[in-house]
Design a protein around this motif. Structure first.
Motif, PDB file in Angstrom:
ATOM      1  N   ILE B 156       0.863  -1.186   0.000  1.00  0.00           N
ATOM      2  CA  ILE B 156       0.000   0.000   0.000  1.00  0.00           C
ATOM      3  C   ILE B 156       0.896   1.231   0.000  1.00  0.00           C
ATOM      4  N   SER B 157       0.564   2.241  -0.818  1.00  0.00           N
ATOM      5  CA  SER B 157       1.322   3.492  -0.813  1.00  0.00           C
ATOM      6  C   SER B 157       0.426   4.641  -0.401  1.00  0.00           C
ATOM      7  N   GLY B 158       1.004   5.602   0.319  1.00  0.00           N
ATOM      8  CA  GLY B 158       0.260   6.811   0.682  1.00  0.00           C
ATOM      9  C   GLY B 158       0.439   7.165   2.140  1.00  0.00           C
ATOM     10  N   GLY B 159       0.094   8.407   2.485  1.00  0.00           N
ATOM     11  CA  GLY B 159       0.275   8.858   3.864  1.00  0.00           C
ATOM     12  C   GLY B 159      -0.990   9.461   4.443  1.00  0.00           C
ATOM     13  N   GLY B 160      -2.092   9.342   3.704  1.00  0.00           N
ATOM     14  CA  GLY B 160      -3.356   9.907   4.189  1.00  0.00           C
ATOM     15  C   GLY B 160      -4.174   8.869   4.934  1.00  0.00           C
ATOM     16  N   SER B 162      -6.828   7.094   4.143  1.00  0.00           N
ATOM     17  CA  SER B 162      -7.249   5.836   3.550  1.00  0.00           C
ATOM     18  C   SER B 162      -6.065   4.869   3.478  1.00  0.00           C
ATOM     19  N   ALA B 163      -4.867   5.362   3.134  1.00  0.00           N
ATOM     20  CA  ALA B 163      -3.695   4.478   3.086  1.00  0.00           C
ATOM     21  C   ALA B 163      -3.424   3.872   4.465  1.00  0.00           C
ATOM     22  N   LEU B 164      -3.419   4.724   5.489  1.00  0.00           N
ATOM     23  CA  LEU B 164      -3.099   4.235   6.836  1.00  0.00           C
ATOM     24  C   LEU B 164      -4.192   3.305   7.368  1.00  0.00           C
ATOM     25  N   ASP B 165      -5.441   3.710   7.171  1.00  0.00           N
ATOM     26  CA  ASP B 165      -6.533   2.884   7.699  1.00  0.00           C
ATOM     27  C   ASP B 165      -6.534   1.493   7.064  1.00  0.00           C
ATOM     28  N   TRP B 166      -6.323   1.439   5.751  1.00  0.00           N
ATOM     29  CA  TRP B 166      -6.317   0.127   5.101  1.00  0.00           C
ATOM     30  C   TRP B 166      -5.075  -0.671   5.461  1.00  0.00           C
ATOM     31  N   ALA B 167      -3.936   0.019   5.608  1.00  0.00           N
ATOM     32  CA  ALA B 167      -2.711  -0.704   5.993  1.00  0.00           C
ATOM     33  C   ALA B 167      -2.913  -1.350   7.362  1.00  0.00           C
ATOM     34  N   VAL B 168      -3.506  -0.605   8.285  1.00  0.00           N
ATOM     35  CA  VAL B 168      -3.754  -1.135   9.626  1.00  0.00           C
ATOM     36  C   VAL B 168      -4.751  -2.303   9.538  1.00  0.00           C
ATOM     37  N   TYR B 169      -5.795  -2.093   8.759  1.00  0.00           N
ATOM     38  CA  TYR B 169      -6.828  -3.129   8.614  1.00  0.00           C
ATOM     39  C   TYR B 169      -6.231  -4.450   8.104  1.00  0.00           C
ATOM     40  N   PHE B 170      -5.449  -4.358   7.022  1.00  0.00           N
ATOM     41  CA  PHE B 170      -4.919  -5.597   6.443  1.00  0.00           C
ATOM     42  C   PHE B 170      -3.781  -6.183   7.281  1.00  0.00           C
ATOM     43  N   ALA B 171      -3.022  -5.322   7.964  1.00  0.00           N
ATOM     44  CA  ALA B 171      -1.963  -5.846   8.836  1.00  0.00           C
ATOM     45  C   ALA B 171      -2.609  -6.679   9.934  1.00  0.00           C
ATOM     46  N   GLU B 172      -3.708  -6.183  10.473  1.00  0.00           N
ATOM     47  CA  GLU B 172      -4.397  -6.913  11.545  1.00  0.00           C
ATOM     48  C   GLU B 172      -5.062  -8.179  11.010  1.00  0.00           C
ATOM     49  N   LEU B 179       3.864  -0.916   3.730  1.00  0.00           N
ATOM     50  CA  LEU B 179       3.339   0.442   3.573  1.00  0.00           C
ATOM     51  C   LEU B 179       4.472   1.365   3.134  1.00  0.00           C
ATOM     52  N   ILE B 180       4.234   2.067   2.020  1.00  0.00           N
ATOM     53  CA  ILE B 180       5.271   2.915   1.431  1.00  0.00           C
ATOM     54  C   ILE B 180       4.828   4.371   1.510  1.00  0.00           C
ATOM     55  N   HIS B 181       5.713   5.251   1.947  1.00  0.00           N
ATOM     56  CA  HIS B 181       5.347   6.676   1.983  1.00  0.00           C
ATOM     57  C   HIS B 181       6.528   7.548   1.587  1.00  0.00           C
ATOM     58  N   ARG B 182       6.217   8.641   0.899  1.00  0.00           N
ATOM     59  CA  ARG B 182       7.265   9.514   0.358  1.00  0.00           C
ATOM     60  C   ARG B 182       8.078  10.237   1.422  1.00  0.00           C
ATOM     61  N   SER B 183       7.512  10.432   2.620  1.00  0.00           N
ATOM     62  CA  SER B 183       8.288  11.109   3.656  1.00  0.00           C
ATOM     63  C   SER B 183       8.027  10.402   4.979  1.00  0.00           C
ATOM     64  N   ASP B 184       8.338  11.055   6.095  1.00  0.00           N
ATOM     65  CA  ASP B 184       8.001  10.440   7.381  1.00  0.00           C
ATOM     66  C   ASP B 184       6.923  11.248   8.090  1.00  0.00           C
ATOM     67  N   ARG B 185       6.292  12.161   7.351  1.00  0.00           N
ATOM     68  CA  ARG B 185       5.161  12.915   7.900  1.00  0.00           C
ATOM     69  C   ARG B 185       3.900  12.360   7.265  1.00  0.00           C
ATOM     70  N   PHE B 186       2.876  12.197   8.070  1.00  0.00           N
ATOM     71  CA  PHE B 186       1.648  11.611   7.551  1.00  0.00           C
ATOM     72  C   PHE B 186       0.493  12.593   7.651  1.00  0.00           C
ATOM     73  N   ARG B 187      -0.372  12.588   6.642  1.00  0.00           N
ATOM     74  CA  ARG B 187      -1.578  13.419   6.700  1.00  0.00           C
ATOM     75  C   ARG B 187      -2.644  12.739   7.545  1.00  0.00           C
ATOM     76  N   ALA B 188      -2.490  11.443   7.681  1.00  0.00           N
ATOM     77  CA  ALA B 188      -3.535  10.660   8.353  1.00  0.00           C
ATOM     78  C   ALA B 188      -3.670  11.063   9.821  1.00  0.00           C
ATOM     79  N   HIS B 189      -4.798  10.703  10.396  1.00  0.00           N
ATOM     80  CA  HIS B 189      -5.081  10.945  11.807  1.00  0.00           C
ATOM     81  C   HIS B 189      -3.978  10.328  12.665  1.00  0.00           C
ATOM     82  N   LYS B 190      -3.593  11.046  13.729  1.00  0.00           N
ATOM     83  CA  LYS B 190      -2.474  10.587  14.575  1.00  0.00           C
ATOM     84  C   LYS B 190      -2.696   9.168  15.099  1.00  0.00           C
ATOM     85  N   ASP B 191      -3.919   8.847  15.465  1.00  0.00           N
ATOM     86  CA  ASP B 191      -4.208   7.518  16.012  1.00  0.00           C
ATOM     87  C   ASP B 191      -3.843   6.420  15.025  1.00  0.00           C
TER      88      ASP B 191
END
Ligand SMILES: Cc1cc2nc3c(=O)[nH]c(=O)nc-3n(C[C@H](O)[C@H](O)[C@H](O)COP(=O)(O)OP(=O)(O)OC[C@H]3O[C@@H](n4cnc5c(N)ncnc54)[C@H](O)[C@@H]3O)c2cc1C
Ligand code: FES
Lengths: 107, 334
Positions: B156-160, B162-172, B179-191
């Motif tokens: 999965i690629s992205g930092g928003g 939907s990327a984070l929520d799905w990465a967490v969902y499928f990891a679980e 999970l691939i992201h262009r930087s180490d800052r994420f737009r996604a919710h902190k949780d």
């Protein structure tokens, strides 16, 4: 009255002289929209879409990029070192005479 | 062929409320949306943000408003065609319309309501040369029917969100995800970001920051993605890649439906929000008229008036008077 003058170059290279109020709590994205320039502002100014990306042609920075803005620009296309999100630049007297260029639209 | 009274194109807040208003007048509705969930901009762009100008709600989260609208519409049993884009509106000799989607699903009704907002949500695609070769063969921009990916290895690629929520969902669920992201800052919710780091510690998620998928390889089906990272090139064997860089609305096919368009919106008559095509209405953000404001509350009003006119078109000889819901209650469909 505390209006300022700025220049915005659109995607066809045409330059537009805009007069923006400093007392209406507006940002650069909103000013562009109010002049019907092709800035979508899909997310309404929440640093969540990058449709308001501009290149700042003036040396001044008008504040630093904030965290949300950095994170959005990390995922945007056509980003350069002088990229900012227009919606994160509040109109202020410091911007008098400044020049901005609209970044290309994403595909 | 799906048959109903009103085909609603767009399952945003305005389309959903139209279902309720139509239901009060005993009209059935079927909604079509390009994205796999209802709620339009509220679900796709700002589900976790508060809205302060819904009458009667000093504050409500956008996601909650969508849940409430779904609950309010539920007694009227709306049909849904989700994850498909409405492509054409044709007219039959009997005056009915047929709305056909990108997947060929056909819907027939005497009335069409376009509640398409800013347009159908289309994926923001990464710039990779042979991307389109793999679009049906391993590259997906939205996660539709997550069950079909059970037990499958994926990137999965992205930092928003939907990327984070799905990465967490499928990891679980699957026990492993890249999970691939262009930087180490994420737009996604902190949780969500915190959860992802936790899953990484548990070995269920492999996070690559400052990394980007630059090449795709495979005969027909995707077999490998090639990452450029700060430590060099990293190939990952996978048959599934989800570039989840968010969706942005594009007016798309709406522009080709023979409707009068002004500034990317459909011109309507404020009497009943009908377009220049009789029987085709446009409500919510997608329409324009003198004084138009793109607000949810205005869309609700437009939906209510448009449904009255739709009723008269469908039942030209039947009398109907406005009844308060307080008086008649909500009589759902069986
Ligand atoms: C960040 C943000 C904050 C906002 N805050 C507020 C606020 O505080 N108060 C307020 O009143 N408004 C607010 N808005 C505006 C509000 O979200 C919109 O007015 C509202 O979403 C319009 O609803 P709609 O149902 O008309 O369209 P949308 O919500 O845009 O939904 C339209 C749906 O139609 C679908 N669609 C379009 N074309 C097609 C097609 N051809 N085939 C299939 N599906 C199609 C799209 O995929 C989409 O899901 C905000 C907007 C944003 C972005
Ligand atoms: S308007 Fe969306 S990021 Fe500025």
């Amino acid at each position: 009255m505390s209006d300022i003058n700025i220049t915005v170059i659109d995607r066809e290279g045409v330059s537009h002289k805009l007069i923006a109020p400093t007392d209406m709590n507006m940002n650069l994205m909103e000013v562009c929209k109010s002049y019907d320039l092709p800035v979508e502002g899909v997310c309404g100014g929440m640093a969540m879409c990058a449709s308001c990306q501009v290149y700042v042609h003036t040396d001044k920075h008008f504040g630093e990029r904030n965290d949300d803005e950095e994170a959005m620009l990390d995922e945007a296309y056509h980003v350069k070192s002088n990229s900012r999100l227009g919606c994160q630049i509040p109109i202020s007297t410091e911007m008098e005479g400044a020049e901005f260029e609209l970044a290309p639209e994403e595909s | 062929m799906i048959k109903t009274d009103i085909v609603i194109i767009g399952a945003g807040p305005v389309g959903l409320f139209a279902v309720f208003e139509a239901g009060l007048m005993k009209l059935h509705c079927h909604l079509i949306d390009a994205i796999p969930q209802a709620g339009g901009q509220l679900s796709e762009i700002y589900p976790k943000k508060p809205i302060y100008d819904i009458p009667g709600y000093p504050t409500i989260l956008a996601g909650e408003l969508v849940d409430n609208l779904m609950e309010q519409a539920a007694p009227f049993k709306p049909g849904f065609t989700l994850g498909e884009r409405a492509e054409t509106i044709d007219e039959l000799p009997n005056g009915n319309f047929v709305v056909t989607t990108s997947q060929g699903t056909k819907h027939e009704a005497p009335v069409v309501m376009i509640a398409g907002g800013l347009g159908s949500f289309e994926p923001r695609k990464p710039i990779i040369e042979n991307l389109s070769d793999f679009e049906q063969n391993g590259v997906n921009y939205i996660v539709k029917d997550p069950d079909q990916y059970q037990g499958k290895e994926m990137v999965i690629s992205g930092g928003g969100d939907s990327a984070l929520d799905w990465a967490v969902y499928f990891a679980e669920k699957n026990g492993f995800v890249h999970l691939i992201h262009r930087s180490d800052r994420f737009r996604a919710h902190k949780d969500s970001v915190a959860k992802a780091y936790k899953l990484e510690e548990q070995g269920k998620l492999k996070l690559y920051t400052f990394a980007e998928v630059k090449q795709l390889e495979g005969k027909q089906q995707l077999e490998k993605v090639i990452l450029e990272t700060k430590d060099g090139i990293v190939p990952i064997d996978t048959a599934l890649w989800f570039p989840l860089f968010g969706l942005s609305p594009k007016l798309g096919p709406i522009a080709d439906w023979g409707l009068e368009i002004e500034k990317n919106a459909i011109v309507v008559d404020t009497f009943d929000y009908q377009t220049n095509r009789s029987g085709v209405f446009a409500i919510g953000d997608v329409n324009t008229y003198p004084g138009k404001l793109k607000l949810i509350l205005c869309g609700f009003h437009e939906a209510t008036l448009a449904v009255q006119s739709a009723y008269k078109r469908i039942n030209p000889d039947k009398k109907f008077t406005l009844k308060y819901t307080t008086v008649q209650g909500v009589q759902g469909f069986d």
